[in-house]
Design a protein around this motif. Sequence first.
Motif, PDB file in Angstrom:
ATOM      1  N   LEU A  69       6.651 -14.433 -21.489  1.00 32.71           N
ATOM      2  CA  LEU A  69       7.023 -13.020 -21.438  1.00 32.71           C
ATOM      3  C   LEU A  69       7.220 -12.530 -20.005  1.00 32.71           C
ATOM      4  N   LEU A  70       6.479 -13.145 -19.069  1.00 31.38           N
ATOM      5  CA  LEU A  70       6.559 -12.732 -17.666  1.00 31.38           C
ATOM      6  C   LEU A  70       7.719 -13.389 -16.911  1.00 31.38           C
ATOM      7  N   GLU A  71       8.492 -14.232 -17.596  1.00 32.10           N
ATOM      8  CA  GLU A  71       9.605 -14.910 -16.927  1.00 32.10           C
ATOM      9  C   GLU A  71      10.663 -13.947 -16.394  1.00 32.10           C
ATOM     10  N   VAL A  72      10.690 -12.728 -16.923  1.00 29.36           N
ATOM     11  CA  VAL A  72      11.659 -11.739 -16.430  1.00 29.36           C
ATOM     12  C   VAL A  72      11.398 -11.376 -14.966  1.00 29.36           C
ATOM     13  N   PHE A  73      10.192 -11.677 -14.468  1.00 25.37           N
ATOM     14  CA  PHE A  73       9.854 -11.397 -13.070  1.00 25.37           C
ATOM     15  C   PHE A  73      10.402 -12.458 -12.109  1.00 25.37           C
ATOM     16  N   LYS A  74      10.797 -13.615 -12.634  1.00 27.10           N
ATOM     17  CA  LYS A  74      11.201 -14.722 -11.760  1.00 27.10           C
ATOM     18  C   LYS A  74      12.381 -14.309 -10.888  1.00 27.10           C
ATOM     19  N   GLY A  75      12.247 -14.623  -9.601  1.00 27.83           N
ATOM     20  CA  GLY A  75      13.301 -14.283  -8.642  1.00 27.83           C
ATOM     21  C   GLY A  75      13.260 -12.840  -8.191  1.00 27.83           C
ATOM     22  N   LYS A  76      12.250 -12.084  -8.643  1.00 34.59           N
ATOM     23  CA  LYS A  76      12.151 -10.679  -8.279  1.00 34.59           C
ATOM     24  C   LYS A  76      10.882 -10.414  -7.477  1.00 34.59           C
ATOM     25  N   CYS A  77      10.916  -9.355  -6.675  1.00 36.58           N
ATOM     26  CA  CYS A  77       9.755  -8.950  -5.882  1.00 36.58           C
ATOM     27  C   CYS A  77       9.402  -7.499  -6.201  1.00 36.58           C
ATOM     28  N   LEU A  78       8.114  -7.218  -6.292  1.00 40.31           N
ATOM     29  CA  LEU A  78       7.622  -5.863  -6.496  1.00 40.31           C
ATOM     30  C   LEU A  78       6.970  -5.377  -5.208  1.00 40.31           C
ATOM     31  N   VAL A  79       7.204  -4.110  -4.861  1.00 38.80           N
ATOM     32  CA  VAL A  79       6.699  -3.559  -3.604  1.00 38.80           C
ATOM     33  C   VAL A  79       5.861  -2.313  -3.875  1.00 38.80           C
ATOM     34  N   ARG A  80       4.759  -2.177  -3.127  1.00 36.44           N
ATOM     35  CA  ARG A  80       3.917  -0.970  -3.214  1.00 36.44           C
ATOM     36  C   ARG A  80       3.552  -0.517  -1.807  1.00 36.44           C
ATOM     37  N   GLN A  81       3.696   0.776  -1.564  1.00 40.06           N
ATOM     38  CA  GLN A  81       3.353   1.364  -0.266  1.00 40.06           C
ATOM     39  C   GLN A  81       2.017   2.072  -0.378  1.00 40.06           C
ATOM     40  N   GLU A  82       1.084   1.722   0.493  1.00 39.87           N
ATOM     41  CA  GLU A  82      -0.215   2.391   0.551  1.00 39.87           C
ATOM     42  C   GLU A  82      -0.532   2.727   1.995  1.00 39.87           C
ATOM     43  N   GLY A  83      -0.190   3.960   2.382  1.00 37.52           N
ATOM     44  CA  GLY A  83      -0.462   4.391   3.750  1.00 37.52           C
ATOM     45  C   GLY A  83       0.233   3.521   4.788  1.00 37.52           C
ATOM     46  N   TRP A  84      -0.565   2.912   5.637  1.00 36.63           N
ATOM     47  CA  TRP A  84      -0.058   2.084   6.733  1.00 36.63           C
ATOM     48  C   TRP A  84       0.602   0.806   6.218  1.00 36.63           C
ATOM     49  N   TRP A  85       0.104   0.293   5.089  1.00 32.44           N
ATOM     50  CA  TRP A  85       0.502  -1.035   4.636  1.00 32.44           C
ATOM     51  C   TRP A  85       1.506  -0.990   3.480  1.00 32.44           C
ATOM     52  N   THR A  86       2.313  -2.029   3.456  1.00 33.80           N
ATOM     53  CA  THR A  86       3.210  -2.290   2.331  1.00 33.80           C
ATOM     54  C   THR A  86       2.821  -3.639   1.737  1.00 33.80           C
ATOM     55  N   TYR A  87       2.761  -3.686   0.411  1.00 31.09           N
ATOM     56  CA  TYR A  87       2.426  -4.925  -0.276  1.00 31.09           C
ATOM     57  C   TYR A  87       3.653  -5.383  -1.064  1.00 31.09           C
ATOM     58  N   GLU A  88       3.974  -6.664  -0.924  1.00 31.52           N
ATOM     59  CA  GLU A  88       5.144  -7.236  -1.592  1.00 31.52           C
ATOM     60  C   GLU A  88       4.732  -8.492  -2.349  1.00 31.52           C
TER      61      GLU A  88
END
Length: 252
Positions: A69-88
Motif C-alpha cells: 500500500l505504501l508503494e505510492v511513496f516510491k520515488g517521492k519525498c515528503l517535507v516538513r518545516q519546523e522553525g529553523w529546521w526542514t525535514y525531508e
Amino acid sequence: MSNLSKPTTTLQDEDQEFVVMPDTNGRSYVCYLPKIEKAKSGKPINQVNISSMIVETEKRLKLKTPDELLEVFKGKCLVRQEGWWTYELCHEQKLRQFHVEDEKVVQEFVLGVYDEEATAAFNQNLKDVSTLKDPRSKDASQRYHAHQYTNGTLCDLTNQPRETEVRFVCSEPRAMISSITELSTCKYALTVQSPMLCKHPLFQEERPVWHTINCNALPKTYKESKVEKESTDEDKQIFMVTEVESPTNEQS
C-alpha cells in the motif's frame, strides 16, 4: 454491549433465557437475552462445494500488505518545516534535517538511510493477524507500520550514527509528515500520515459489538397477580407434599 429494543411481540426460542425488567414508568417487560449461536448438526456437508467457496473467497478478499500500500511513496519525498529546521523524507532512501539560507543549505544532518534488513527484522513478527497483537497499542488508530533508517550522520554526543524509526499511520485526508520526536540522544521517531494504510483492516478502528434485546410488555396487573398468587399459595407452602402423595390417597 446491548441495545434494548422497543417493545415488540417476540417469541422465545428454545432454551433462550429471559428476565423481567421495569422501565422508568414502572411498567414490566419480559426481555429475551441474546442467544449464542451453537453448532447445529444436520446433513453432511459437501466438502467439494465448501472447498470451492473458500478458494473463491480467498481470491476475492486478498489484501495488499502495508508495504504494498505504501508503494505510492516510491520515488517521492515528503517535507516538513519546523522553525529553523526542514525535514525531508525520501521514501526508502534517506531522511535528512537541514537549514536553508538564501536558497542554500548551510547546515545538514542525515538522520538515517533506509535499512531494508533492519526493517524486515523489526516487522517479521508483526505481519497479518499478529499485528492485531501488537504490544505497542490496542487502539487501531495508534498502530503504525515502521521502517528503520540507520547509519546517519555521526552524533557528537554519543559518537554513534543517527537513526530514525519512520512510523506510517492511517490518517486522512492527505499524506504528510505529522511529527518528529527525539526519543533519546540522536535517535528519532518520524510519523507519516498515510491515507492508503486506511484501506488495510488492521489499521481501522474496531467497532463495538451490539446485541439487541427484544422485550414484550407484560399486563399492568402483572405485579398484582403475582402477589395474589403468592398469597393464595401461602397455605399450601406450609405443608410438605411428597411426590407419592395424591388426592386419591389423602383419605386412607
